[in-house]
Design a protein around this motif. Structure first.
Motif, PDB file in Angstrom:
ATOM      1  N   ASN A   1     -41.016 -86.666  18.544  1.00  6.19           N
ATOM      2  CA  ASN A   1     -41.617 -87.980  18.591  1.00  6.19           C
ATOM      3  C   ASN A   1     -41.932 -88.449  20.037  1.00  6.19           C
ATOM      4  OD1 ASN A   1     -41.065 -88.823  15.964  1.00  6.19           O
ATOM      5  ND2 ASN A   1     -39.056 -90.042  16.553  1.00  6.19           N
ATOM      6  N   SER A   2     -41.223 -88.085  21.017  1.00  2.00           N
ATOM      7  CA  SER A   2     -41.434 -88.451  22.153  1.00  2.00           C
ATOM      8  C   SER A   2     -42.313 -87.282  22.961  1.00  2.00           C
ATOM      9  CB  SER A   2     -40.292 -88.027  23.105  1.00  2.00           C
ATOM     10  OG  SER A   2     -38.993 -88.906  22.925  1.00  2.00           O
ATOM     11  N   MET A   3     -42.463 -86.046  22.466  1.00  3.49           N
ATOM     12  CA  MET A   3     -43.665 -85.199  22.981  1.00  3.49           C
ATOM     13  C   MET A   3     -44.924 -85.497  22.415  1.00  3.49           C
ATOM     14  SD  MET A   3     -42.951 -80.952  22.549  1.00  3.49           S
ATOM     15  CE  MET A   3     -41.415 -81.361  22.979  1.00  3.49           C
ATOM     16  N   MET A   4     -44.833 -86.256  21.210  1.00  2.00           N
ATOM     17  CA  MET A   4     -46.117 -86.695  20.593  1.00  2.00           C
ATOM     18  C   MET A   4     -46.731 -87.838  21.575  1.00  2.00           C
ATOM     19  SD  MET A   4     -47.298 -87.804  16.659  1.00  2.00           S
ATOM     20  CE  MET A   4     -46.035 -89.006  16.622  1.00  2.00           C
ATOM     21  N   ILE A   5     -45.778 -88.684  21.803  1.00  2.00           N
ATOM     22  CA  ILE A   5     -46.102 -89.981  22.823  1.00  2.00           C
ATOM     23  C   ILE A   5     -46.786 -89.357  24.235  1.00  2.00           C
ATOM     24  CG2 ILE A   5     -45.301 -92.030  23.952  1.00  2.00           C
ATOM     25  CD1 ILE A   5     -43.290 -91.961  21.644  1.00  2.00           C
ATOM     26  N   GLY A   6     -45.807 -88.416  24.632  1.00  2.00           N
ATOM     27  CA  GLY A   6     -46.546 -88.029  26.037  1.00  2.00           C
ATOM     28  C   GLY A   6     -47.622 -87.061  26.012  1.00  2.00           C
ATOM     29  N   SER A   7     -47.878 -86.408  24.815  1.00  2.00           N
ATOM     30  CA  SER A   7     -48.903 -85.739  24.876  1.00  2.00           C
ATOM     31  C   SER A   7     -50.290 -86.461  24.792  1.00  2.00           C
ATOM     32  CB  SER A   7     -48.956 -84.669  23.823  1.00  2.00           C
ATOM     33  OG  SER A   7     -47.721 -83.761  23.990  1.00  2.00           O
ATOM     34  N   ALA A   8     -50.118 -87.671  23.751  1.00  2.00           N
ATOM     35  CA  ALA A   8     -51.056 -88.475  23.750  1.00  2.00           C
ATOM     36  C   ALA A   8     -51.492 -89.400  25.023  1.00  2.00           C
ATOM     37  CB  ALA A   8     -50.789 -89.562  22.284  1.00  2.00           C
ATOM     38  N   LYS A   9     -50.585 -89.776  25.605  1.00  2.00           N
ATOM     39  CA  LYS A   9     -50.860 -90.647  26.835  1.00  2.00           C
ATOM     40  C   LYS A   9     -51.635 -89.635  27.748  1.00  2.00           C
ATOM     41  CE  LYS A   9     -48.214 -94.469  26.108  1.00  2.00           C
ATOM     42  NZ  LYS A   9     -48.523 -95.877  26.850  1.00  2.00           N
ATOM     43  N   LEU A  10     -51.203 -88.515  27.931  1.00  2.00           N
ATOM     44  CA  LEU A  10     -51.711 -87.676  28.984  1.00  2.00           C
ATOM     45  C   LEU A  10     -52.758 -86.479  28.616  1.00  2.00           C
ATOM     46  CD1 LEU A  10     -48.691 -86.823  31.147  1.00  2.00           C
ATOM     47  CD2 LEU A  10     -49.954 -88.591  31.224  1.00  2.00           C
ATOM     48  N   GLY A  11     -53.030 -86.718  27.303  1.00  2.95           N
ATOM     49  CA  GLY A  11     -54.403 -85.969  26.868  1.00  2.95           C
ATOM     50  C   GLY A  11     -54.088 -84.452  26.571  1.00  2.95           C
ATOM     51  N   LEU A  12     -53.107 -84.123  25.990  1.00  5.65           N
ATOM     52  CA  LEU A  12     -52.615 -82.878  25.431  1.00  5.65           C
ATOM     53  C   LEU A  12     -52.986 -82.620  24.207  1.00  5.65           C
ATOM     54  CD1 LEU A  12     -50.391 -83.330  28.118  1.00  5.65           C
ATOM     55  CD2 LEU A  12     -49.347 -81.543  27.063  1.00  5.65           C
ATOM     56  N   HIS A  13     -53.163 -81.489  23.684  1.00  2.00           N
ATOM     57  CA  HIS A  13     -53.366 -81.200  22.412  1.00  2.00           C
ATOM     58  C   HIS A  13     -52.129 -80.687  21.622  1.00  2.00           C
ATOM     59  CE1 HIS A  13     -57.659 -81.542  23.217  1.00  2.00           C
ATOM     60  NE2 HIS A  13     -57.626 -80.588  23.812  1.00  2.00           N
ATOM     61  N   PHE A  14     -51.643 -81.611  20.804  1.00  2.00           N
ATOM     62  CA  PHE A  14     -50.207 -81.496  20.336  1.00  2.00           C
ATOM     63  C   PHE A  14     -50.470 -81.113  18.924  1.00  2.00           C
ATOM     64  CE2 PHE A  14     -46.395 -83.476  18.863  1.00  2.00           C
ATOM     65  CZ  PHE A  14     -45.414 -82.675  19.314  1.00  2.00           C
ATOM     66  N   ALA A  15     -49.691 -80.464  18.520  1.00  2.00           N
ATOM     67  CA  ALA A  15     -49.480 -79.876  17.335  1.00  2.00           C
ATOM     68  C   ALA A  15     -48.108 -79.753  16.668  1.00  2.00           C
ATOM     69  CB  ALA A  15     -50.192 -78.408  16.887  1.00  2.00           C
ATOM     70  N   ILE A  16     -47.785 -80.293  15.205  1.00  2.00           N
ATOM     71  CA  ILE A  16     -46.405 -79.700  14.693  1.00  2.00           C
ATOM     72  C   ILE A  16     -46.547 -79.074  13.613  1.00  2.00           C
ATOM     73  CG2 ILE A  16     -44.732 -80.979  13.418  1.00  2.00           C
ATOM     74  CD1 ILE A  16     -44.910 -83.515  15.231  1.00  2.00           C
ATOM     75  N   ALA A  17     -45.756 -78.012  13.675  1.00  2.00           N
ATOM     76  CA  ALA A  17     -45.570 -77.009  12.510  1.00  2.00           C
ATOM     77  C   ALA A  17     -44.263 -77.346  11.961  1.00  2.00           C
ATOM     78  CB  ALA A  17     -45.554 -75.546  12.911  1.00  2.00           C
ATOM     79  N   SER A  18     -44.337 -77.717  10.626  1.00  2.00           N
ATOM     80  CA  SER A  18     -43.235 -78.251   9.913  1.00  2.00           C
ATOM     81  C   SER A  18     -43.381 -78.337   8.588  1.00  2.00           C
ATOM     82  CB  SER A  18     -42.613 -79.405  10.518  1.00  2.00           C
ATOM     83  OG  SER A  18     -43.253 -80.426  10.067  1.00  2.00           O
ATOM     84  N   PRO A  19     -42.334 -78.420   7.734  1.00  2.00           N
ATOM     85  CA  PRO A  19     -42.609 -78.841   6.230  1.00  2.00           C
ATOM     86  C   PRO A  19     -43.032 -80.329   6.257  1.00  2.00           C
ATOM     87  CG  PRO A  19     -40.308 -77.850   6.702  1.00  2.00           C
ATOM     88  CD  PRO A  19     -41.015 -78.021   7.807  1.00  2.00           C
ATOM     89  N   GLU A  20     -43.878 -80.750   5.429  1.00  2.00           N
ATOM     90  CA  GLU A  20     -44.552 -82.087   5.224  1.00  2.00           C
ATOM     91  C   GLU A  20     -43.613 -83.158   5.205  1.00  2.00           C
ATOM     92  OE1 GLU A  20     -48.030 -84.163   2.594  1.00  2.00           O
ATOM     93  OE2 GLU A  20     -47.362 -82.133   1.968  1.00  2.00           O
ATOM     94  N   GLY A  21     -42.378 -82.807   4.768  1.00  2.00           N
ATOM     95  CA  GLY A  21     -41.160 -83.964   4.935  1.00  2.00           C
ATOM     96  C   GLY A  21     -40.751 -84.169   6.186  1.00  2.00           C
ATOM     97  N   LEU A  22     -40.895 -83.305   7.064  1.00  2.00           N
ATOM     98  CA  LEU A  22     -40.149 -83.354   8.575  1.00  2.00           C
ATOM     99  C   LEU A  22     -41.210 -83.690   9.507  1.00  2.00           C
ATOM    100  CD1 LEU A  22     -37.457 -80.439   8.173  1.00  2.00           C
ATOM    101  CD2 LEU A  22     -37.165 -83.193   7.724  1.00  2.00           C
ATOM    102  N   ARG A  23     -41.762 -84.731   9.176  1.00  2.00           N
ATOM    103  CA  ARG A  23     -42.940 -85.163  10.514  1.00  2.00           C
ATOM    104  C   ARG A  23     -42.667 -86.548  10.980  1.00  2.00           C
ATOM    105  NH1 ARG A  23     -48.146 -82.477   7.285  1.00  2.00           N
ATOM    106  NH2 ARG A  23     -47.660 -80.539   7.584  1.00  2.00           N
ATOM    107  N   PRO A  24     -43.276 -86.807  12.209  1.00  2.00           N
ATOM    108  CA  PRO A  24     -42.887 -88.311  12.513  1.00  2.00           C
ATOM    109  C   PRO A  24     -43.577 -89.481  11.403  1.00  2.00           C
ATOM    110  CG  PRO A  24     -43.866 -86.871  14.145  1.00  2.00           C
ATOM    111  CD  PRO A  24     -44.053 -86.004  12.931  1.00  2.00           C
ATOM    112  N   SER A  25     -43.114 -90.545  11.933  1.00  2.00           N
ATOM    113  CA  SER A  25     -43.419 -91.628  10.975  1.00  2.00           C
ATOM    114  C   SER A  25     -44.950 -92.102  11.108  1.00  2.00           C
ATOM    115  CB  SER A  25     -42.825 -93.000  11.228  1.00  2.00           C
ATOM    116  OG  SER A  25     -43.213 -93.585  12.666  1.00  2.00           O
TER     117      SER A  25
END
Length: 315
Positions: free
Chosen positions: A170-194
């Motif tokens: 959650n926090s990494m996604m927020i920080g990345s979006a604020k500062l312009g990083l290209h953020f990716a999550i590799a996970s099962p579909e049921g384990l993703r942010p809201s």
């Protein structure tokens, strides 16, 4: 634009502009240089901070304690058995008592609502040392580590592998979006942010130029990654789910093969620690030159110091 964070709470990076986050990272770097040079500061001279811990800690507790002392302040550790927080005394009343005695309050525990209630009633800055939803001080340390290795943040590809709906993702996604990083999550579909949090971050990306992507295939996710990040498969309080999580997340283990799948020879490995080697990461990756986990752990000290100096410091 001048940045002034005096008197501000630090509960989630959602509350901070890109300029304010960058300011804290730059301040952390300068405080690190000062620490390495053996220079003791006085930015927190005459200040006392309360350190409230519902959850145990190594890095967060030590970082707040040493950071406070380094700058001339007094830290007071208050564990769950030391005070009446939420038991014999409400969070609201505890906040109003501590706010009259301390200049700042750190909280590390379970509910985000608790740290928010502390902030509502304390009358002094409150800092989130970790909740089940967010871990903002860790992200500052992660971003400082990435910047030390690559020299910049905007445009970096950062991939989180594993349990993609925990406080770190959650926090990494927020920080990345604020500062312009290209953020990716590799996970099962049921384990993703809201979906709600993803939508907020997509709005930040429209301004910053960052991106968010989701993958079920970790090797596809890490292509071109500057940094590959993972965390334990069962967070504190979820130990009963560990066997289930091991079965589900075994394909998401960070190993030599996954690191190589980035296609870069300078990809770094990050982990907020403590790590369960053999689960989310293999020993050979953890101990490899690509692993920057102990730089990252040290950077908790400097970034936490920056948060305290910026919000309650004598500057």
């Amino acid at each position: 634009m001048a940045v002034n964070l005096k008197g501000r709470h630090f509960l989630t990076l959602l509350d901070f502009t890109p300029e304010e986050i960058e300011y804290l990272i730059d301040l952390s770097a300068s405080l690190k240089l000062k620490k390495r040079a053996g220079i003791r500061g006085n930015a927190l001279e005459g200040k006392s901070v309360a350190l409230l811990f519902e959850k145990p800690s190594t890095r967060t507790r030590c970082a707040f304690t040493v950071a406070c002392i380094d700058e001339g302040g007094h830290p007071e550790y208050l564990g769950k058995n030391d005070i009446q927080l939420g038991h014999k005394e409400s969070v609201k009343d505890t906040a109003r008592v501590l706010g009259r005695m301390f200049d700042g309050i750190q909280f590390r525990g379970f509910k985000q609502e608790t740290v928010e209630e502390l902030a509502r009633y304390a009358g002094v800055p409150v800092w989130n040392g970790l909740t089940d939803m967010y871990h903002p001080t860790q992200i500052l340390a992660d971003f400082l580590t990435i910047k030390e290795n690559f020299g910049y943040l905007k445009g970096i590809k950062l991939v989180f592998v594993g349990d993609g709906r925990n406080n770190m993702a959650n926090s990494m996604m927020i920080g990345s979006a604020k500062l312009g990083l290209h953020f990716a999550i590799a996970s099962p579909e049921g384990l993703r942010p809201s979906d709600e949090l993803v939508k907020k971050c997509e709005e930040f990306n429209k301004v910053s130029g960052g991106t968010i992507e989701f993958f079920e295939d970790p090797k596809e996710a890490v292509k071109g990654a500057h940094a590959i990040y993972t965390d334990v498969w069962a967070s504190m309080g979820e130990e009963s789910k560990l066997a289930e999580r091991i079965a589900l997340l075994k394909p998401y283990q960070v190993n030599k093969e996954l690191m190589a799948a980035s296609g870069r020879n300078d990809t770094i490995f990050l982990h907020c620690l403590p790590a369960v080697k053999g689960n989310e990461v293999t020993e050979d990756v953890f101990e490899s030159p690509q692993s920057k986990v102990f730089d990252e752990a040290e950077n908790r000290l400097h970034t936490i110091k920056a948060v305290m100096v910026a919000t309650i410091g004598n500057v």
